[in-house]
Enzyme design. Structure first.
Site, PDB file in Angstrom:
ATOM      1  N   ASP A  48      -2.825  -3.279   3.668  1.00 36.61           N
ATOM      2  CA  ASP A  48      -1.616  -2.740   4.040  1.00 36.61           C
ATOM      3  C   ASP A  48      -0.434  -3.807   2.648  1.00 36.61           C
ATOM      4  O   ASP A  48       0.037  -3.696   1.828  1.00 36.61           O
ATOM      5  CB  ASP A  48      -0.517  -2.972   4.972  1.00 36.61           C
ATOM      6  CG  ASP A  48      -1.517  -2.316   6.068  1.00 36.61           C
ATOM      7  OD1 ASP A  48      -2.117  -0.521   5.531  1.00 36.61           O
ATOM      8  OD2 ASP A  48      -1.796  -1.718   6.775  1.00 36.61           O
ATOM      9  N   ASP A  63       0.906  -1.265  -0.382  1.00 34.82           N
ATOM     10  CA  ASP A  63       0.105   0.149  -0.138  1.00 34.82           C
ATOM     11  C   ASP A  63       0.960   1.254  -0.347  1.00 34.82           C
ATOM     12  O   ASP A  63       1.478   1.500   0.297  1.00 34.82           O
ATOM     13  CB  ASP A  63      -0.867   0.376   0.863  1.00 34.82           C
ATOM     14  CG  ASP A  63      -1.876   1.027   1.351  1.00 34.82           C
ATOM     15  OD1 ASP A  63      -2.035   1.551   0.249  1.00 34.82           O
ATOM     16  OD2 ASP A  63      -2.000   1.489   2.458  1.00 34.82           O
ATOM     17  N   GLU A 120       1.747   3.018   2.961  1.00 36.53           N
ATOM     18  CA  GLU A 120       3.323   2.178   3.878  1.00 36.53           C
ATOM     19  C   GLU A 120       4.447   2.591   2.820  1.00 36.53           C
ATOM     20  O   GLU A 120       5.627   2.096   4.261  1.00 36.53           O
ATOM     21  CB  GLU A 120       3.217   0.684   4.410  1.00 36.53           C
ATOM     22  CG  GLU A 120       1.876   0.056   4.663  1.00 36.53           C
ATOM     23  CD  GLU A 120       1.637  -0.010   6.097  1.00 36.53           C
ATOM     24  OE1 GLU A 120       2.634  -0.961   6.452  1.00 36.53           O
ATOM     25  OE2 GLU A 120       1.522   0.809   6.492  1.00 36.53           O
TER      26      GLU A 120
END
Length: 613
Positions: free
Chosen positions: A362, A327, A330
């Protein structure tokens, strides 16, 4: 004050351009540039428009420089033409009168004299007759039928919807992602990626089809189907398509005829499979379905039971790579040093990953189709992507504390359960002794982690820091690459697929698996997209203390909207019965009762006028 006199009658015709010679010369220049295909035609057209608006006569080209869109070049050309005009017609030649104007004026004066000599009755009859003829001519003009260009976006969408209807057991409509995937092989442009320098894709033509009442869009998520008018047009296009294909096959049998279209189709296996499924009388057969039924005895029954005929394409073993998707959040924002540490560790471990916007989770993995670059194109073709059934939500202890306080923790777990992927994982970073100095006691945080694993059914992986997180992601990536290396991956539609975990295990035993397309998965996981009444009701219930996602889902099974719940309350005979209406509702895997306390709280929320006690 004297008022201005108001003149009634017909509007006077606008005076002609006071510079007819200049206008004539510019028009000639524009026409010659247009014949040669030069872009200067547009420059001349702008100058003509400016000249028509100017009400005063001009003596030479230099004076025209005050007008808009008149530069040194145009003014110089006008002066040269003017000098040539003086040499041919003398220095006293009129400038503000075109050569043909005098003849036109003489002819018009003769016509007016003749018309004055005619009787007024005959003249009026003549004008009426001409007006009627003009009206008839206008009325006889037929509106041209809209037919999309071959291999355009609209053409591909109409043909795909028509062929889908002809399939046995068809549901009569298609969702956006499955329609894009099926129609891509019939279109030269991409349905998802715009061309360079343009913001439009082949999908943009669907709005035209809806406007022309050829396609109708209903429901949310959107369902696309053909209207009666669109069905007749698609049938005509399909007959033309199959007719050309039959001609191609016949011409292939001839000795002295070479068909280049068949050579192009041989280069692409997908196009060849499409052409083989287009007989004129028989309905088309889905290649993915036929492959399943041939290679696996139980594949046909499984496909018919679950309706997994939606997307109709697959990835064969060796034709795809397993790629980790990270993601965007992140890698950017917050403590950039800590976030870049994870990326550097993945690079150090030689993990193939891609940073993109994920609407839920994520980390996840996709099976990306291997594509070869096309000579002469800047970018390689866009490969198809299927999402594997594993998704990771990463939480540091401080982030877990903050998400519990603001309510994100429950919402994220609820969205992970509903995202369509069957293996959700919580990756918890302990971060040493940091949990002892947070606003929530460490025991509460540990209890929340245990509940996530035991109650919610998530797999929880505990690590110490970002380096161990990267190591876990590396191991998972290599494990999934080995797990799926010999699997044939079929694309399924999210809307037509249930939980079916046991069914996926059967398909895995047959070295095949059904997965969602990444575009459909990510679109379905949008947080703030347009929501149905049922979804809003679920979010309302989850704002009540003690109502989890499972409890809200259990209430929705009995009462899908607020209106249906209020009607049930109205049918109760006493106040006590209303408070205990939801107490016996079963929720979760253990099928526990919702309880009288929570039932009373929900009743008070929706039926109490005024502040709650």
């Amino acid at each position: 004050m004297p008022t201005d006199q108001v003149c009634l009658g017909r509007k006077r015709p606008l005076p002609s351009c006071p510079n007819p010679l200049f206008l004539q010369w510019l028009t000639e220049l524009r026409d010659s540039a247009k014949e040669k295909g030069l872009k200067t035609q547009f420059v001349y057209q702008k100058a003509i428009n400016s000249l028509k608006k100017y009400p005063l006569p001009l003596k030479n080209g230099k004076e025209a420089k005050i007008l808009q869109n008149f530069g040194d070049g145009i003014c110089k050309i006008l002066d040269e033409r003017l000098q040539k005009h003086y040499r041919e017609n003398g220095s006293d030649a009129p400038v503000h009168l075109a050569p043909s104007c005098h003849r036109n004026n003489m002819a018009s004066s003769k016509q007016t004299e003749e018309s004055q000599k005619e009787p007024s009755g005959n003249f009026s009859e003549h004008t009426k007759r001409t007006q009627n003829e003009v009206r008839k001519e206008k009325g006889t003009k037929k509106k041209r039928e809209y037919v999309p260009q071959k291999r355009s976006g609209g053409y591909a969408v109409l043909l795909t919807l028509y062929r889908h209807i002809q399939m046995p057991g068809s549901k009569g409509f298609m969702f956006r992602n499955e329609l894009q995937t099926e129609a891509q092989s019939l279109c030269d442009k991409s349905f998802t990626v715009p061309d360079l320098g343009s913001k439009y894709t082949a999908w943009s033509s669907v709005s035209t089809l809806i406007q022309k009442e050829l396609v109708v869009k209903t429901h949310n998520p959107a369902r696309y189907s053909l209207t009666d008018q669109g069905l007749s047009l698609a049938e005509k296009l399909n007959s033309e398509e199959t007719g050309t294909l039959h001609e191609d096959v016949d011409s292939q049998d001839g000795k002295n005829i070479v068909d280049l279209t068949l050579e192009e189709e041989d280069e692409d296996e997908e196009k060849e499979s499409w052409s083989s499924e287009r007989p004129a009388a028989a309905p088309p057969v889905n290649p993915a379905r036929s492959l399943m039924s041939e290679s696996h005895p139980m594949g046909k029954s499984q496909m018919s039971e679950t309706g997994r005929t939606a997307m109709g394409w697959h990835l064969s073993p060796g034709s795809y790579d397993i790629v980790l998707c990270v993601d965007l959040c992140e890698t950017t924002g917050g403590s950039s040093v800590r976030k870049q540490e994870l990326v550097k560790e993945l690079q150090r471990n030689s993990v193939t990953f891609d940073v993109r916007k994920l609407n839920v989770g994520d980390f996840l993995w996709v099976a990306r189709e291997r594509v070869t670059p096309v000579p002469g194109q800047l970018r390689p073709p866009v490969g198809k992507e299927l999402v594997l059934d594993y998704i990771i939500e990463r939480k540091r202890m401080d982030d877990l504390c903050g998400s519990i306080i603001d309510g994100r923790f429950r919402e994220q777990k609820f969205r992970l359960k509903r995202c369509g992927l069957r293996k959700p994982i919580y990756l918890v970073e302990e971060c040493g002794s940091a949990a002892a100095h947070l606003s929530i006691p460490e025991s509460t945080l540990q209890q929340a982690i245990v509940n996530t694993q035991v109650v919610d059914g998530f797999f929880v992986k505990r690590v110490q820091d970002a380096k161990e997180s990267a190591a876990y992601l590396t191991i998972m990536t290599r494990y999934l690459q080995k797990l799926y290396q010999n699997c044939t991956l079929f694309c399924r539609s999210r809307e037509l697929e249930g939980d079916g975990e046991a069914e996926s295990e059967k398909m895995a035993a047959n070295l095949s698996c059904s997965l969602m397309a990444f575009t459909e998965f990510n679109y379905g996981a949008i947080k703030n997209k347009c929501q149905t009444v049922r979804e809003v009701f679920a979010r309302q219930l989850m704002q009540i203390s003690g109502v989890s996602g499972d409890k809200a889902a259990a209430v929705l099974e009995h009462y899908c909207t607020v209106s249906s719940l209020l009607q049930a309350y109205d049918q109760c005979s006493s106040e006590t019965e209303k408070e205990k209406l939801l107490s016996s509702v079963k929720y979760g895997k253990l099928k526990r009762n919702l309880g009288p306390a929570l039932s009373r709280t929900i009743y008070q929320l929706y039926c109490t006028r005024g502040p709650l006690s």
